[in-house]
Write a protein that holds these residues in place. Structure first.
Motif, PDB file in Angstrom:
ATOM      1  N   ARG A  72       0.843  -1.199   0.000  1.00  0.00           N
ATOM      2  CA  ARG A  72       0.000   0.000   0.000  1.00  0.00           C
ATOM      3  C   ARG A  72       0.875   1.244   0.000  1.00  0.00           C
ATOM      4  O   ARG A  72       0.658   2.176  -0.768  1.00  0.00           O
ATOM      5  CB  ARG A  72      -0.918   0.034   1.215  1.00  0.00           C
ATOM      6  CG  ARG A  72      -1.883   1.229   1.210  1.00  0.00           C
ATOM      7  CD  ARG A  72      -2.450   1.531   2.583  1.00  0.00           C
ATOM      8  NE  ARG A  72      -1.386   1.699   3.595  1.00  0.00           N
ATOM      9  CZ  ARG A  72      -0.587   2.757   3.653  1.00  0.00           C
ATOM     10  NH1 ARG A  72      -0.723   3.743   2.779  1.00  0.00           N
ATOM     11  NH2 ARG A  72       0.366   2.828   4.556  1.00  0.00           N
ATOM     12  N   PRO A  94      -6.690  -6.055   2.490  1.00  0.00           N
ATOM     13  CA  PRO A  94      -7.568  -4.932   2.845  1.00  0.00           C
ATOM     14  C   PRO A  94      -6.847  -3.580   2.888  1.00  0.00           C
ATOM     15  O   PRO A  94      -7.453  -2.552   2.585  1.00  0.00           O
ATOM     16  CB  PRO A  94      -8.092  -5.320   4.226  1.00  0.00           C
ATOM     17  CG  PRO A  94      -7.212  -6.417   4.726  1.00  0.00           C
ATOM     18  CD  PRO A  94      -6.654  -7.098   3.527  1.00  0.00           C
ATOM     19  N   GLU A  95      -5.547  -3.583   3.229  1.00  0.00           N
ATOM     20  CA  GLU A  95      -4.812  -2.300   3.263  1.00  0.00           C
ATOM     21  C   GLU A  95      -4.797  -1.659   1.883  1.00  0.00           C
ATOM     22  O   GLU A  95      -5.108  -0.484   1.718  1.00  0.00           O
ATOM     23  CB  GLU A  95      -3.366  -2.536   3.729  1.00  0.00           C
ATOM     24  CG  GLU A  95      -3.218  -2.804   5.186  1.00  0.00           C
ATOM     25  CD  GLU A  95      -3.201  -1.503   5.994  1.00  0.00           C
ATOM     26  OE1 GLU A  95      -3.504  -1.569   7.198  1.00  0.00           O
ATOM     27  OE2 GLU A  95      -2.904  -0.446   5.410  1.00  0.00           O
ATOM     28  N   LEU A  97      -6.698  -2.589  -0.800  1.00  0.00           N
ATOM     29  CA  LEU A  97      -8.050  -2.417  -1.366  1.00  0.00           C
ATOM     30  C   LEU A  97      -8.801  -1.277  -0.695  1.00  0.00           C
ATOM     31  O   LEU A  97      -9.668  -0.648  -1.292  1.00  0.00           O
ATOM     32  CB  LEU A  97      -8.846  -3.725  -1.248  1.00  0.00           C
ATOM     33  CG  LEU A  97      -8.249  -4.909  -2.028  1.00  0.00           C
ATOM     34  CD1 LEU A  97      -9.095  -6.154  -1.797  1.00  0.00           C
ATOM     35  CD2 LEU A  97      -8.135  -4.586  -3.514  1.00  0.00           C
ATOM     36  N   GLY A  98      -8.424  -0.974   0.547  1.00  0.00           N
ATOM     37  CA  GLY A  98      -9.077   0.134   1.244  1.00  0.00           C
ATOM     38  C   GLY A  98      -8.549   1.490   0.810  1.00  0.00           C
ATOM     39  O   GLY A  98      -9.175   2.522   1.046  1.00  0.00           O
ATOM     40  N   ALA A  99      -7.396   1.460   0.141  1.00  0.00           N
ATOM     41  CA  ALA A  99      -6.742   2.737  -0.186  1.00  0.00           C
ATOM     42  C   ALA A  99      -6.979   3.188  -1.626  1.00  0.00           C
ATOM     43  O   ALA A  99      -6.970   4.386  -1.911  1.00  0.00           O
ATOM     44  CB  ALA A  99      -5.234   2.615   0.073  1.00  0.00           C
ATOM     45  N   ASP A 138     -12.192  -7.060  -5.338  1.00  0.00           N
ATOM     46  CA  ASP A 138     -12.701  -7.015  -3.958  1.00  0.00           C
ATOM     47  C   ASP A 138     -11.871  -8.008  -3.146  1.00  0.00           C
ATOM     48  O   ASP A 138     -10.870  -8.545  -3.617  1.00  0.00           O
ATOM     49  CB  ASP A 138     -14.216  -7.289  -3.898  1.00  0.00           C
ATOM     50  CG  ASP A 138     -14.580  -8.721  -4.286  1.00  0.00           C
ATOM     51  OD1 ASP A 138     -15.791  -8.991  -4.413  1.00  0.00           O
ATOM     52  OD2 ASP A 138     -13.668  -9.572  -4.449  1.00  0.00           O
ATOM     53  N   ALA A 139     -12.307  -8.296  -1.937  1.00  0.00           N
ATOM     54  CA  ALA A 139     -11.459  -9.076  -1.019  1.00  0.00           C
ATOM     55  C   ALA A 139     -11.326 -10.537  -1.445  1.00  0.00           C
ATOM     56  O   ALA A 139     -10.430 -11.242  -0.992  1.00  0.00           O
ATOM     57  CB  ALA A 139     -12.031  -9.009   0.395  1.00  0.00           C
TER      58      ALA A 139
END
Ligand code: GRF
Length: 208
Positions: A72, A94-95, A97-99, A138-139
């Motif tokens: 990330r 998630p790091e 994909l969340g960014a 996605d995840a």
């Protein structure tokens, strides 16, 4: 729009994006190329073009979450509007994909044949038609909302390489088309449906 492209192999999808981005009218430029391993042709292509590159190896980190955070940070340094996974062979956590919004290209008609062996799986199954899918990540493993797909015939006598090359010819064209449209027109997501041309994401007012 600023693109970071992630690769793990030959990088022919990357090369197609590089070639398209050479035209200012495309509306996107590649600001960096990242990989999870060294000495791959995809990185060589980027370096030959003078593009910044970074490598974040899973083995260099004590845990997957540390690798995800490092990846990330490496991506964030280039301030992308969109990340393109083009033959990147790791599951993004998630790091990452969340960014950032992440687009992936997959050499099968999802949800058929997800995962790292889509082409041999399609051959083994005996399908007469396969294809490629461009989707938001996605995840899950190749489970994100589909943006575009195109069918590719399986021909008698196809082996994995022949079929994969036929798919990649279509895949490179589809990925270049979709990434360009997302960059120029923006997109919006409603549940599992992605609509291009809606300006929720990446409106033209954002980074030139
Ligand atoms: C592409 O078919 C991609 O969908 C799959 O691996 C291939 C990568 O090819 N995951 P390249 O590295 O872009 O040439």
């Amino acid at each position: 729009a600023r693109l970071v492209v992630l690769v793990s192999g030959s990088g022919t999808n990357l090369q197609a994006l590089m070639d398209a981005a050479a035209d200012d009218a495309y509306g996107a430029r590649i600001v960096a190329v990242g990989a999870d391993r060294d000495d791959i042709e995809g990185l060589a292509r980027a370096r030959r073009a003078g593009l910044p590159t970074f490598v974040v190896k899973l083995a260099d980190h004590p845990a997957r979450s540390a690798w995800d955070q490092a990846l990330r940070a490496a991506i964030a340094a280039h301030e992308p509007d969109l990340v393109v996974s083009a033959g990147f062979m790791k599951i993004l956590g998630p790091e990452v994909l969340g960014a950032f919004p992440v687009v992936n290209t997959h050499p099968a008609l999802l949800p058929s044949f997800p995962g790292a062996h889509a082409v041999p799986d399609a051959l083994a199954y005996g399908v007469r038609v396969t294809g490629c899918t461009v989707h938001l990540v996605d995840a899950g493993v190749d489970t994100g909302p589909v943006i575009a797909q195109e069918a590719v015939p399986v021909l008698d006598g196809d082996d994995e390489d022949a079929l994969h090359e036929r798919i990649k010819t279509v895949e490179r064209r589809l990925l270049v088309e979709i990434v360009g449209r997302m960059a120029r027109e923006g997109w919006t997501v409603a549940g599992r449906h992605v609509r291009l041309g809606e300006r929720d994401h990446l409106s033209q007012s954002q980074s030139p």
